[in-house]
Design a protein around this motif. Sequence first.
Motif, PDB file in Angstrom:
ATOM      1  N   GLU A 270       0.833  -1.202   0.000  1.00  0.00           N
ATOM      2  CA  GLU A 270       0.000   0.000   0.000  1.00  0.00           C
ATOM      3  C   GLU A 270       0.870   1.255   0.000  1.00  0.00           C
ATOM      4  O   GLU A 270       0.621   2.198  -0.767  1.00  0.00           O
ATOM      5  CB  GLU A 270      -0.921   0.010   1.220  1.00  0.00           C
ATOM      6  N   LYS A 271       1.894   1.270   0.838  1.00  0.00           N
ATOM      7  CA  LYS A 271       2.760   2.449   0.942  1.00  0.00           C
ATOM      8  C   LYS A 271       3.429   2.771  -0.392  1.00  0.00           C
ATOM      9  O   LYS A 271       3.472   3.937  -0.811  1.00  0.00           O
ATOM     10  CB  LYS A 271       3.817   2.215   2.022  1.00  0.00           C
ATOM     11  N   ARG A 272       3.946   1.752  -1.077  1.00  0.00           N
ATOM     12  CA  ARG A 272       4.630   1.993  -2.350  1.00  0.00           C
ATOM     13  C   ARG A 272       3.662   2.445  -3.434  1.00  0.00           C
ATOM     14  O   ARG A 272       3.987   3.308  -4.260  1.00  0.00           O
ATOM     15  CB  ARG A 272       5.365   0.719  -2.792  1.00  0.00           C
ATOM     16  N   THR A 273       2.457   1.861  -3.431  1.00  0.00           N
ATOM     17  CA  THR A 273       1.452   2.254  -4.421  1.00  0.00           C
ATOM     18  C   THR A 273       0.998   3.689  -4.171  1.00  0.00           C
ATOM     19  O   THR A 273       0.909   4.500  -5.109  1.00  0.00           O
ATOM     20  CB  THR A 273       0.249   1.295  -4.370  1.00  0.00           C
ATOM     21  N   VAL A 274       0.719   4.014  -2.933  1.00  0.00           N
ATOM     22  CA  VAL A 274       0.280   5.370  -2.584  1.00  0.00           C
ATOM     23  C   VAL A 274       1.392   6.382  -2.878  1.00  0.00           C
ATOM     24  O   VAL A 274       1.131   7.501  -3.339  1.00  0.00           O
ATOM     25  CB  VAL A 274      -0.149   5.424  -1.105  1.00  0.00           C
ATOM     26  N   LYS A 275       2.618   5.986  -2.634  1.00  0.00           N
ATOM     27  CA  LYS A 275       3.763   6.866  -2.916  1.00  0.00           C
ATOM     28  C   LYS A 275       3.802   7.233  -4.395  1.00  0.00           C
ATOM     29  O   LYS A 275       4.003   8.409  -4.758  1.00  0.00           O
ATOM     30  CB  LYS A 275       5.066   6.166  -2.509  1.00  0.00           C
ATOM     31  N   PHE A 276       3.597   6.247  -5.253  1.00  0.00           N
ATOM     32  CA  PHE A 276       3.579   6.516  -6.689  1.00  0.00           C
ATOM     33  C   PHE A 276       2.422   7.434  -7.064  1.00  0.00           C
ATOM     34  O   PHE A 276       2.600   8.447  -7.756  1.00  0.00           O
ATOM     35  CB  PHE A 276       3.489   5.206  -7.479  1.00  0.00           C
ATOM     36  N   VAL A 277       1.221   7.093  -6.624  1.00  0.00           N
ATOM     37  CA  VAL A 277       0.054   7.864  -7.041  1.00  0.00           C
ATOM     38  C   VAL A 277       0.123   9.287  -6.497  1.00  0.00           C
ATOM     39  O   VAL A 277      -0.255  10.244  -7.186  1.00  0.00           O
ATOM     40  CB  VAL A 277      -1.251   7.156  -6.631  1.00  0.00           C
ATOM     41  N   ASN A 278       0.594   9.454  -5.279  1.00  0.00           N
ATOM     42  CA  ASN A 278       0.767  10.808  -4.745  1.00  0.00           C
ATOM     43  C   ASN A 278       1.743  11.618  -5.587  1.00  0.00           C
ATOM     44  O   ASN A 278       1.513  12.793  -5.876  1.00  0.00           O
ATOM     45  CB  ASN A 278       1.250  10.752  -3.290  1.00  0.00           C
ATOM     46  N   ALA A 279       2.850  10.981  -5.964  1.00  0.00           N
ATOM     47  CA  ALA A 279       3.843  11.678  -6.790  1.00  0.00           C
ATOM     48  C   ALA A 279       3.253  12.071  -8.135  1.00  0.00           C
ATOM     49  O   ALA A 279       3.559  13.145  -8.671  1.00  0.00           O
ATOM     50  CB  ALA A 279       5.064  10.777  -6.996  1.00  0.00           C
ATOM     51  N   PHE A 280       2.389  11.218  -8.663  1.00  0.00           N
ATOM     52  CA  PHE A 280       1.767  11.480  -9.971  1.00  0.00           C
ATOM     53  C   PHE A 280       0.722  12.586  -9.874  1.00  0.00           C
ATOM     54  O   PHE A 280       0.691  13.508 -10.700  1.00  0.00           O
ATOM     55  CB  PHE A 280       1.121  10.193 -10.481  1.00  0.00           C
ATOM     56  N   VAL A 281      -0.115  12.507  -8.854  1.00  0.00           N
ATOM     57  CA  VAL A 281      -1.243  13.434  -8.732  1.00  0.00           C
ATOM     58  C   VAL A 281      -0.802  14.806  -8.249  1.00  0.00           C
ATOM     59  O   VAL A 281      -1.292  15.839  -8.723  1.00  0.00           O
ATOM     60  CB  VAL A 281      -2.309  12.843  -7.791  1.00  0.00           C
ATOM     61  N   ASP A 282       0.154  14.852  -7.324  1.00  0.00           N
ATOM     62  CA  ASP A 282       0.589  16.115  -6.725  1.00  0.00           C
ATOM     63  C   ASP A 282       1.574  16.836  -7.634  1.00  0.00           C
ATOM     64  O   ASP A 282       2.727  17.078  -7.288  1.00  0.00           O
ATOM     65  CB  ASP A 282       1.211  15.849  -5.352  1.00  0.00           C
ATOM     66  N   THR A 283       1.119  17.177  -8.839  1.00  0.00           N
ATOM     67  CA  THR A 283       1.972  17.849  -9.816  1.00  0.00           C
ATOM     68  C   THR A 283       1.204  18.980 -10.474  1.00  0.00           C
ATOM     69  O   THR A 283      -0.025  19.034 -10.421  1.00  0.00           O
ATOM     70  CB  THR A 283       2.456  16.861 -10.909  1.00  0.00           C
ATOM     71  N   ASP A 284       1.962  19.862 -11.105  1.00  0.00           N
ATOM     72  CA  ASP A 284       1.361  21.038 -11.738  1.00  0.00           C
ATOM     73  C   ASP A 284       1.024  20.759 -13.202  1.00  0.00           C
ATOM     74  O   ASP A 284       1.533  21.410 -14.122  1.00  0.00           O
ATOM     75  CB  ASP A 284       2.306  22.233 -11.610  1.00  0.00           C
ATOM     76  N   VAL A 285       0.164  19.780 -13.392  1.00  0.00           N
ATOM     77  CA  VAL A 285      -0.288  19.362 -14.709  1.00  0.00           C
ATOM     78  C   VAL A 285      -1.814  19.425 -14.700  1.00  0.00           C
ATOM     79  O   VAL A 285      -2.439  19.087 -13.693  1.00  0.00           O
ATOM     80  CB  VAL A 285       0.188  17.916 -15.015  1.00  0.00           C
ATOM     81  N   PRO A 286      -2.444  19.875 -15.780  1.00  0.00           N
ATOM     82  CA  PRO A 286      -3.910  19.940 -15.798  1.00  0.00           C
ATOM     83  C   PRO A 286      -4.533  18.595 -15.411  1.00  0.00           C
ATOM     84  O   PRO A 286      -4.048  17.533 -15.824  1.00  0.00           O
ATOM     85  CB  PRO A 286      -4.216  20.296 -17.256  1.00  0.00           C
ATOM     86  N   GLU A 287      -5.601  18.674 -14.639  1.00  0.00           N
ATOM     87  CA  GLU A 287      -6.239  17.449 -14.127  1.00  0.00           C
ATOM     88  C   GLU A 287      -6.620  16.504 -15.246  1.00  0.00           C
ATOM     89  O   GLU A 287      -6.485  15.290 -15.115  1.00  0.00           O
ATOM     90  CB  GLU A 287      -7.485  17.817 -13.311  1.00  0.00           C
ATOM     91  N   VAL A 288      -7.109  17.036 -16.350  1.00  0.00           N
ATOM     92  CA  VAL A 288      -7.571  16.169 -17.430  1.00  0.00           C
ATOM     93  C   VAL A 288      -6.430  15.369 -18.037  1.00  0.00           C
ATOM     94  O   VAL A 288      -6.609  14.220 -18.462  1.00  0.00           O
ATOM     95  CB  VAL A 288      -8.313  16.989 -18.513  1.00  0.00           C
ATOM     96  N   ILE A 289      -5.218  15.940 -18.079  1.00  0.00           N
ATOM     97  CA  ILE A 289      -4.050  15.212 -18.586  1.00  0.00           C
ATOM     98  C   ILE A 289      -3.706  14.073 -17.634  1.00  0.00           C
ATOM     99  O   ILE A 289      -3.436  12.935 -18.053  1.00  0.00           O
ATOM    100  CB  ILE A 289      -2.845  16.163 -18.737  1.00  0.00           C
TER     101      ILE A 289
END
Length: 848
Positions: A366-385
């Motif tokens: 869970e920790k490794r999966t959440v770490k990846f998704v957090n890194a992906f989502v917490d970025t300055d890229v438009p939500e739709v992208i």
Amino acid sequence: MKNNIYIALVFLCTIFVVNGQEQENKWPVLKTYKGEYLTKVAMPLGGIGTGTVSLGGRGDLRDWEIANQGALGWKPVFNSGRGGINIAPFFAIRTKATQGDTQIRLLEGPLSTNNLDGDWGSNELNSGFPRFGNCEFQAAYPLAKVQLSDENSPVKVTLKAFNPMVPGDTKTSSMPTAILKYVVKNKTNEAIETTVLGAIPNFIGTDGWGGTSKGNKNTFKKEQNFTGIFMENKKVDTLNGKWGTMALTTPETKGVSYRTQWSPRLGWNGSLIDFWDDINDNGELEERKGEYPGNKPATLAIKAKIPANSTKEFVFVLTWNFPYRLAWEAQFNYGEHPPIKNHYATVYNNAWDVAKEVIPNLPVLEKRTVKFVNAFVDTDVPEVIKEAALFNVANLRSQTVFRDEDGYTFGWEGTGSVKGIAINPKGAAAGWGFGSCTHVWNYEVTTPFLFGDVAMSMREVEFKYATDLQTGNMAHRVRVPIKTEEHSRRKDAADGQLGCLMKMYREWQLSGDDKKLKELYPYIKAAMEFAWKDSGWDKDANGVLEGKHHNTMDVNYIGPNPQMQTWYLGALRATEEMALKMNDKAFAKKCRAIFKSGSDWTDKNLFNSEYYIQKVPKPTDYQIGEGILVDQLVGQYMAHICDLGYLLDKNNMKTTLKTIKKYNWKEDFNNHLSTFRSYAVGNEKGLIMGYYPKGKREARPFPYYSEVMTGFEYSTGAHMLYEGMEKDGLEVFTAVRNRYDGKKRNPFNEGEFGHRYARAMASYSGLLAYTGFHFSAVEKSMEFTSKSGKYFWSNGYSWGTCQVKNNEAIVTVLSGKIELKSFTLNGIGTKKLKGKVIDENESYTIKL
């Protein structure tokens, strides 16, 4: 005084660590679905090449596609008693307050109103069960949270469901499991006796398309650190794709009760009534004896007391192992065609073995999966992208993809629906478009940038097994089992074969695997040379594809056209670079000369000042002609991703993209005729495949000219982003994702020829184009946009983030490691580095 300062510092550090851990383990939310927008939501849970079961928008489990077949729409059922109703898999909660009543509710939200008027009332399975009145579905694939509440219930429940997914770690990301964590919050001021239970029918022997589960058996088992029910069937042929094992388990060893089956032979829904009375009595299950007919339901319950205003987690782990599959759709007789053993079945002997690995490692997974998704989502890229890129990764983990015993990866074009209405006279199918169709898979870029070894295995199949070394002919649909591949069966597709050359270059660059390049180079060279001899594509080797060439429109183009030309020019550039690496200077020089000739000719002869056209030698059906093709520059799209430079005049291509946006863009499909399939309707928006100016359309244009397909929209939208047309590119991506909004269509299932279509994984290109990310393990270089912001990156082996501000970049590696000799911010410059190695969880600041 010093002691007080020390205590204060310790206190502050403790707060920092705790908050940091909470932030690290906090599940991100990218998209929330409510009300009518829950109707179509179904997020697949499972690993690469393992099949999936989907979590529905209201918290139900649907689309059980774990038995080696696409089976969208299928729920296995068991019976409530003779003359009774069918019951689908479910999870439920029993609550009993000290001073209150006892309640039992399905852990699901309200039913959709779309299917309530059947011959005998509601057609929805389990529609008679009490449930929660309020529901939200929060997603950031592969993480989903289903929020359940009801004013009449003493608890609020959050279902946290996921499957492990870590870029670059294919083994972890290929676990055949769905993990369900029910977080129960006691809303009251007194303790509540609580039981959470799950009931899963043992359907082994069936797959949604047929078969029988006769002979199935459920066994309750205990291990030191978990308990559960093991499901098997000893009467089904072990080489049959429907044969396998399943397990429903929990990390709990105390407070667990179970049934390996329900009461048999009780009429008029008596088995359901008996179950309800049993769990209602004291929150525990009692085993029932006798021979239960049909799919025996394995039921596992966890009982615990939740203190006032407190929270308790109830964790269930579903695992499976269905070892063998049959080869593609035409090869049903395994006496003639041996079955294929799934790669994950070489890692695990059965579903219980999977649980043995998953459960002890749940916190880490869970920790490794959440770490990846957090890194992906917490970025300055438009939500739709982010949404388009992340949600379509589900296709890679659906029955669209499988891996054989040796780890080679194969893919359908798309998978089937058990309720589907097929245009094909053969009827509905479990899979559509066999053979890892090269001209379809050419468009997707998700796999190489998240799972490099998986992508490389596909390239190895294409060149080492599907390419005839003597002629250079690459089969655009490969046979399986791969060891029985016959070179006598060859049907080439020009765009497929040429695109594979570009993909091979990409995989080499991302991996830096010179050894693999050397091994495959003879096949690479032969595949390139095929364009100049047996194929008839470009017999005079002048850089112009003049002959007949089969392509992704499922027809043969005759005469030069931009779609094939850009694939060809890109292949020439990619092969030139690979030849140089192999010190084959003469061949590299030849590729460069042909490229230059073809590029010049294309701009001079096919560009009509607005867009590129096809030169048809004589009137022929199913051609592009002077139509405006949506992906006429598809080779440039891939060249940008591969960092191969411009293939044609830059200004001409930007003009062409503006023309495509002007004419192929539809604001309202109420005013548009789709002559074949309809993937956009009503007031939806999208880019159609082809537009013909008045008087320019042939009587029989290429088949798909009037429809939309998401893979083509994404590739064209991403190309717009690469060319600085940000508003247009984002508008294209937004139109697609608005069509897959949860109300009209499933956000995790973009279809084309079947469901969860491979080409839809072109969506990841939007992230690459927006961030300007390039990485070469050969040159040891990295490149990003100079626009300030925080960005996610992955090369398929390592991943992390890059924070850009002014003339500075902070590169962080969150998994794996990378070595850099140069770093570039587009428009600012390049900084030379001395082989800087950035290890996992390290950051490095680069000032330009």
